[in-house]
Write a protein that holds these residues in place. Structure first.
Motif, PDB file in Angstrom:
ATOM      1  N   SER A 244       0.817  -1.203   0.000  1.00  0.00           N
ATOM      2  CA  SER A 244       0.000   0.000   0.000  1.00  0.00           C
ATOM      3  C   SER A 244       0.852   1.254   0.000  1.00  0.00           C
ATOM      4  O   SER A 244       2.024   1.225   0.356  1.00  0.00           O
ATOM      5  N   VAL A 245       0.228   2.346  -0.367  1.00  0.00           N
ATOM      6  CA  VAL A 245       0.935   3.624  -0.429  1.00  0.00           C
ATOM      7  C   VAL A 245       1.072   4.233   0.963  1.00  0.00           C
ATOM      8  O   VAL A 245       1.974   4.992   1.242  1.00  0.00           O
ATOM      9  N   ILE A 246       0.179   3.864   1.857  1.00  0.00           N
ATOM     10  CA  ILE A 246       0.189   4.435   3.213  1.00  0.00           C
ATOM     11  C   ILE A 246      -0.571   3.469   4.105  1.00  0.00           C
ATOM     12  O   ILE A 246      -1.393   2.694   3.620  1.00  0.00           O
ATOM     13  N   SER A 247      -0.294   3.477   5.393  1.00  0.00           N
ATOM     14  CA  SER A 247      -1.048   2.605   6.283  1.00  0.00           C
ATOM     15  C   SER A 247      -2.491   3.093   6.331  1.00  0.00           C
ATOM     16  O   SER A 247      -2.749   4.279   6.173  1.00  0.00           O
ATOM     17  N   PRO A 248      -3.452   2.181   6.525  1.00  0.00           N
ATOM     18  CA  PRO A 248      -4.860   2.617   6.563  1.00  0.00           C
ATOM     19  C   PRO A 248      -5.086   3.689   7.633  1.00  0.00           C
ATOM     20  O   PRO A 248      -5.886   4.597   7.423  1.00  0.00           O
ATOM     21  N   GLU A 249      -4.343   3.589   8.743  1.00  0.00           N
ATOM     22  CA  GLU A 249      -4.492   4.602   9.806  1.00  0.00           C
ATOM     23  C   GLU A 249      -4.047   5.975   9.301  1.00  0.00           C
ATOM     24  O   GLU A 249      -4.692   6.986   9.550  1.00  0.00           O
ATOM     25  N   GLY A 250      -2.917   5.971   8.599  1.00  0.00           N
ATOM     26  CA  GLY A 250      -2.400   7.227   8.057  1.00  0.00           C
ATOM     27  C   GLY A 250      -3.366   7.840   7.060  1.00  0.00           C
ATOM     28  O   GLY A 250      -3.629   9.044   7.079  1.00  0.00           O
ATOM     29  N   ALA A 251      -3.918   6.983   6.194  1.00  0.00           N
ATOM     30  CA  ALA A 251      -4.867   7.466   5.191  1.00  0.00           C
ATOM     31  C   ALA A 251      -6.102   8.040   5.869  1.00  0.00           C
ATOM     32  O   ALA A 251      -6.613   9.088   5.480  1.00  0.00           O
ATOM     33  N   ALA A 252      -6.556   7.353   6.919  1.00  0.00           N
ATOM     34  CA  ALA A 252      -7.749   7.818   7.634  1.00  0.00           C
ATOM     35  C   ALA A 252      -7.490   9.173   8.279  1.00  0.00           C
ATOM     36  O   ALA A 252      -8.341  10.064   8.241  1.00  0.00           O
ATOM     37  N   ALA A 253      -6.290   9.324   8.859  1.00  0.00           N
ATOM     38  CA  ALA A 253      -5.954  10.603   9.507  1.00  0.00           C
ATOM     39  C   ALA A 253      -5.942  11.729   8.477  1.00  0.00           C
ATOM     40  O   ALA A 253      -6.400  12.838   8.753  1.00  0.00           O
ATOM     41  N   LEU A 267     -13.508   4.315   9.952  1.00  0.00           N
ATOM     42  CA  LEU A 267     -12.849   5.008   8.845  1.00  0.00           C
ATOM     43  C   LEU A 267     -11.582   4.257   8.428  1.00  0.00           C
ATOM     44  O   LEU A 267     -11.292   4.116   7.238  1.00  0.00           O
ATOM     45  N   VAL A 268     -10.850   3.740   9.424  1.00  0.00           N
ATOM     46  CA  VAL A 268      -9.625   2.991   9.123  1.00  0.00           C
ATOM     47  C   VAL A 268      -9.966   1.771   8.275  1.00  0.00           C
ATOM     48  O   VAL A 268      -9.305   1.469   7.280  1.00  0.00           O
ATOM     49  N   GLU A 269     -11.054   1.081   8.671  1.00  0.00           N
ATOM     50  CA  GLU A 269     -11.452  -0.108   7.918  1.00  0.00           C
ATOM     51  C   GLU A 269     -11.877   0.250   6.504  1.00  0.00           C
ATOM     52  O   GLU A 269     -11.563  -0.450   5.536  1.00  0.00           O
ATOM     53  N   ALA A 272      -8.821   0.895   4.459  1.00  0.00           N
ATOM     54  CA  ALA A 272      -8.129  -0.340   4.090  1.00  0.00           C
ATOM     55  C   ALA A 272      -8.771  -0.933   2.838  1.00  0.00           C
ATOM     56  O   ALA A 272      -8.099  -1.477   1.968  1.00  0.00           O
ATOM     57  N   LYS A 273     -10.071  -0.786   2.769  1.00  0.00           N
ATOM     58  CA  LYS A 273     -10.792  -1.310   1.613  1.00  0.00           C
ATOM     59  C   LYS A 273     -10.522  -0.440   0.379  1.00  0.00           C
ATOM     60  O   LYS A 273     -10.233  -0.941  -0.703  1.00  0.00           O
ATOM     61  N   ALA A 274     -10.592   0.879   0.593  1.00  0.00           N
ATOM     62  CA  ALA A 274     -10.495   1.801  -0.534  1.00  0.00           C
ATOM     63  C   ALA A 274      -9.093   1.822  -1.142  1.00  0.00           C
ATOM     64  O   ALA A 274      -8.937   2.097  -2.333  1.00  0.00           O
ATOM     65  N   LEU A 275      -8.080   1.554  -0.319  1.00  0.00           N
ATOM     66  CA  LEU A 275      -6.702   1.651  -0.816  1.00  0.00           C
ATOM     67  C   LEU A 275      -6.327   0.486  -1.715  1.00  0.00           C
ATOM     68  O   LEU A 275      -5.267   0.507  -2.332  1.00  0.00           O
ATOM     69  N   LYS A 276      -7.165  -0.537  -1.764  1.00  0.00           N
ATOM     70  CA  LYS A 276      -6.904  -1.714  -2.607  1.00  0.00           C
ATOM     71  C   LYS A 276      -5.516  -2.269  -2.326  1.00  0.00           C
ATOM     72  O   LYS A 276      -4.651  -2.322  -3.215  1.00  0.00           O
ATOM     73  N   LEU A 277      -5.301  -2.678  -1.084  1.00  0.00           N
ATOM     74  CA  LEU A 277      -3.953  -3.060  -0.709  1.00  0.00           C
ATOM     75  C   LEU A 277      -3.735  -4.565  -0.651  1.00  0.00           C
ATOM     76  O   LEU A 277      -2.640  -5.019  -0.385  1.00  0.00           O
TER      77      LEU A 277
END
Lengths: 738, 219
Positions: A244-253, A267-269, A272-277
């Motif tokens: 992934s480009v960023i951790s789901p937590e980072g993306a959520a923040a 939001l984190v979950e 995780a789905k949206a990032l297609k990781l």
């Protein structure tokens, strides 16, 4: 007997706890099962043997069913949890179980250059019938450890990546393949020499032309840290891995625009789905080549079947890369032959000949050039396509004739005369002069007259006025308290002063048009590839609207402008990352435009300049599609620099993360304007990862220079002059070719 | 040199009457005060953080040529005597807008008293300083407030760019090394204090005074 049962029970508890950690307490009341098991474990010796056996059997069945259910309902965020679980296999487990013997280089355990990175010479064996063959390979990867603090969870420090690079070079000298294992949540974001971003860039730059077969295996692929050892001929990925480009937590923040609080779980979950990781998504996107299957809920330390599979896959992958450099026939034959986990029906020698090395590097370039190209949005009419291809071909032929045929002939001719003249100047002058004058008549003295001596650039007479200057007010310099700067009148500041405080030299941000109009000769800027637009390859929720807004606001289709221009009569190809468009972040469109511009500069033999107005990194909304732009663009840069091109990068305002850690940071000449901030990760991310706050001037350009990340600090008022001078001195005498 | 104890008592009395320091906040230039960000008697804080990266409390906004400039507190303390009558009025540069009453702590008072009482050796040049080797050894052995020096003794060595110059005690009499203000090999600006010396005969009295301050200000 009892001992075995005890062991078995312990394993059951481990499994139950593992499922609980991944799926949560409530999942099929796994929490209760855990408690029951541990209760039983505590009173183990109170029960009769029969009771224990029946108890273990019943729970084995129960857990087996739960495991299957758990696998069926696995969400992307749970995959992230699997990867981070201390029970998951690590690189040392792989070295123990996949390779037959290994020797760690650059330190073992805590006594290490960087405990988060392991480099080892290893031997992997292949059985063909009754014969056993040994292959020597270099294994490089991250070691997460099973909870040891000093491993930093597999975050490679800058010197850890430098260590990896050193052993890559060693493998290259010895001609043995390299197996990379990626287990990193991301690079350790500190700026100390050699610098997180700059070292990753150096690794990418070197790996793009590594002349040995390289295979990578991704279990935890955290953005830039993963790329540092991820540019390879074949990319494998664990089924339960994430990339992934960023951790789901980072993306959520970032999405929720939070500063200090933790982002909500939902939001984190969702992120995780949206990032297609997941592995499946990445295979679909074309960022990886193959998935290595894993047992339900992922392989753990003792899943020996998985290691067997991995060994088979990694040998097969290396075989394939090697055979691709030989003939296709052999590859086909190999594919048709029956291989199984235990036995190979074929032996492949992994050493490459010189010709094969060239093909290997070509194949690698092709592979990355094609990657993510399906997502490039370009208005496609058949005729336009054809016309474009025609022009491209025509251009390349024309330039080839102009520079390769004519110029090299000219060069040899010129050199011959120079030598002749110097050797026997007086004696032969009467003879050589007439021939020389005839030669000059035919070819003309064009090149000579065109190049002016350094320092002769004219100032533009008509000055472009920034729209920022059209206000009758004053502003305060941010450093006024320290240097006592007087207030600045806006028309002065953004006009004559070029946005620079005349007292302390602080650089105010300017709009991107200023650079286009003030650095290059009047009217010489011609943009190309404007129609390539940023798209939404992951169908990230809400991203399409954001793109639309950015497009409307700036009138641009992507954050990267590519153009031809002239500086003091010297024509150059340039790109510019524009802050106004999504903070100058890089996605598929920007990467493709960059590569095309570099390729154009290579074909037309011109210097290549990258201006960074601001870049915020890789665009998270494009996930790994954005991340692979790092190796893609760096490869193009390497190709261009190797063919003799002059590549100059100029940073302004803020430059962070991915782009700096790849195609910008790998430039041989990097300059920054004063007041620029340059680095890998921002202060907040550093605080979160290292636990240490950094001083406010941590990313300042002065410190970047002290750490050796850049070659110099320039003043914006002299940018045009400096750039012209740089082109003359560094690209001289014929401005491009070696 | 003897300590002027009557002067010390005066200083102490002054501190007792006013156990705080008042810092006036002046306008840096002409302009119009368009907003006050604080009220009378509110607590304000100066810049803080490890690198003073967190700016002080906003005090008021001064505008000139459409450039609203936020003026912030430079010291900790209480805002008082705010000239609310200046609101929306043109002010000259250097006009006092408010005061920050900065309460003095015990340490601040003691250091102030000591600076007044002791014979202070100041740095003659901007350079790095170390204690003379002999003195250093004695201090390490016996501790502060015990080692005595006489006129003509070597006190310090000033070192700058490998050039070393000894510094001697020029005052008459015997003194006790009471206070060290510098760290070895750290750059000290010219005029900054290096050592605080106390005449041997005045030491008991001075210590009594310090004790008294500690007792009084701890309340």
């Amino acid at each position: 007997m009892l001992v075995e049962l005890h062991k078995k029970l312990k394993e059951l508890i481990e499994l139950a706890e593992y499922i609980r950690d991944i799926k949560g307490e409530e999942f099929l009341s796994i929490g209760n099962i855990c408690n029951e098991l541990t209760d039983f474990y505590h009173h183990f010796y109170d029960y009769s043997q029969e009771k224990i056996i029946s108890f273990i059997q019943s729970y084995e069945e129960k857990l087996g069913k739960i495991l299957i259910k758990a696998e069926e309902t696995l969400t992307p965020y749970e995959i992230v949890k699997i990867v981070r679980h201390p029970q998951r296999f690590t690189l040392l487990d792989i070295l123990e179980n996949v390779y037959d013997s290994y020797m760690e280089l650059g330190g073992e355990g805590e006594l290490n250059i960087d405990p988060a990175v392991i480099c080892a010479k290893a031997i992997i064996t292949r059985r063909v019938g009754d014969e056993v063959y040994f292959h020597q390979v270099m294994v490089i990867g991250h070691e997460k450890g099973h909870g040891e603090e000093f491993r930093r969870g597999g975050s490679a420090a800058p010197w850890g990546n430098e260590k990896a690079l050193r052993y890559m070079k060693m493998a290259e000298t010895e001609g043995i393949p390299i197996h990379f294992y990626i287990f990193t949540p991301g690079a350790y974001p500190i700026e100390d020499y050699p610098g997180a971003a700059q070292q990753i860039a150096r690794n990418l730059f070197y790996m793009s032309k590594l002349s040995v077969p390289t295979i990578s295996f991704i279990s935890e692929g955290g953005s830039g840290g993963a790329e540092a050892i991820g540019l390879t001929d074949l990319r494998l990925m664990a089924e339960k891995g994430y990339y992934s480009v960023i951790s789901p937590e980072g993306a959520a923040a970032i999405e929720a625009k939070l500063k200090d609080e933790r982002p909500p779980r939902e939001l984190v979950e969702k992120m995780a789905k949206a990032l297609k990781l997941t592995a499946k998504d990445n295979l679909q996107l074309g960022t990886i080549d193959r998935i290595i299957p894993e047992p339900p809920l992922g392989a753990r330390r003792k899943d020996y079947e998985f290691f067997k599979r991995l060994k088979y896959e990694i040998i097969k992958a290396t075989d394939e890369v090697v055979l691709q450099t030989r003939s296709l026939k052999m590859l086909r034959k190999y594919a048709l032959s029956k291989q199984n986990f235990e036995n190979f029906s074929y032996y492949v020698n992994w050493e490459l000949s010189e010709d094969e090395k060239e093909i290997l590097i070509e194949n690698r370039y092709e592979k990355y050039r094609k990657m993510t190209q399906w997502a490039v949005l370009e208005p496609k009419s058949f005729f336009k396509c054809l016309a474009q291809r025609g022009t491209r071909l025509g251009q390349s032929i024309a330039y080839e004739v102009k520079y390769r045929v004519l110029k090299s002939g000219q060069k040899t001719f010129k050199r011959f005369f120079e030598e002749l003249a110097s050797e026997s100047s007086l004696l032969l002058k009467p003879v050589s002069d007439p021939i020389k004058s005839v030669y000059n008549l035919i070819v003309g003295k064009k090149i000579r007259t065109k190049v002016r001596m350094p320092g002769e650039i004219e100032e533009e007479t008509e000055v472009y006025v920034s729209p920022l200057a059209l206000q009758d007010r004053t502003v305060t310099c941010p450093q006024a308290e320290k240097f006592g700067c007087p207030d600045l009148w806006v028309p002065d500041l953004y006009g004559e002063f070029c946005g620079v405080c005349p007292n302390c030299g602080y650089h105010f941000p300017l709009e991107y048009n200023w650079y286009l109009n003030n650095i290059f000769d009047k009217g010489s800027v011609k943009t190309f590839n404007d129609e390539i637009a940023s798209g939404n390859p992951l169908n990230f929720e809400g991203y399409a609207e954001k793109l639309k807004a950015a497009r409307k606001e700036t009138g641009l289709n992507s954050a990267l402008l590519s153009f031809e221009a002239k500086i003091g009569g010297i024509s150059v190809v340039a790109v510019m990352l524009v802050a106004d468009f999504r903070q100058g972040t890089v996605g598929v469109a920007e990467g493709e435009k960059f590569i095309r511009a570099v390729e154009f500069a290579k074909v037309s033999r011109r210097p290549f300049i990258a201006l960074v107005h601001t870049t915020g990194g890789i665009r998270i909304h494009e996930g790994t599609m954005g991340v692979v732009q790092m190796p893609r663009c760096t490869m193009a840069v390497r190709d261009y620099v190797d063919s003799g091109g002059l590549y100059i990068v100029i940073y302004d305002n803020n430059s962070y993360a991915g782009p700096v850690a790849s195609f910008l940071g790998s430039a041989p000449y990097q300059f920054a304007l004063k007041s620029t901030r340059l680095g890998f990760a921002g202060p907040r991310v550093i605080l979160e990862t290292t636990g240490q706050p950094v001083p406010p001037d941590y990313h300042s350009v002065e410190n970047a220079l002290k750490r050796g990340h850049i070659q110099g600090i320039w003043d914006r008022r002299e940018l045009r002059k400096k750039l012209f001078f740089a082109l003359l001195t560094m690209g001289a005498p014929n401005l491009y070719y070696r | 040199m003897k300590i002027d104890f009557s002067h010390l008592t005066q200083i102490l009395q002054r501190f007792k009457a006013k156990p705080y320091k008042i810092y006036p906040v002046l306008t840096p230039h002409t302009g119009k005060i368009i907003e006050f960000k604080i009220k009378e008697g509110e607590e304000v804080r100066g810049p803080s953080g490890k690198w003073l990266e967190k700016p002080g409390t906003p005090l008021f906004i001064l505008e000139r040529e459409k450039n609203p400039k936020l003026i912030r507190a430079q010291y900790n303390g209480i805002a008082q005597n705010i000239r609310t009558d200046l609101l929306n009025r043109f002010v000259e540069a250097g006009e006092k807008v408010l005061e920050i009453k900065h309460p003095l702590s015990q340490e601040e008072i003691i250091s102030e008293v000591l600076l007044n009482a002791l014979l202070v050796i100041r740095a003659p040049e901007t350079a790095r300083y170390i204690l003379s080797p002999e003195l250093g050894k004695r201090l390490e052995k016996e501790g502060l407030g015990k080692v005595s020096v006489k006129e003509g003794d070597e006190l310090l060595i000033m070192t700058f760019m490998k050039r070393e110059t000894p510094i001697f005690l020029k005052e008459r009499g015997t003194y006790i090394i009471y206070q060290i203000y510098f760290k070895p090999f750290e750059l000290v600006q010219a005029g900054e204090p290096l050592l605080g010396l106390c005449p041997v005969e005045d030491l008991p009295h001075l210590e009594k005074i310090i004790q008294r301050i500690k007792a009084e200000w701890s309340l």
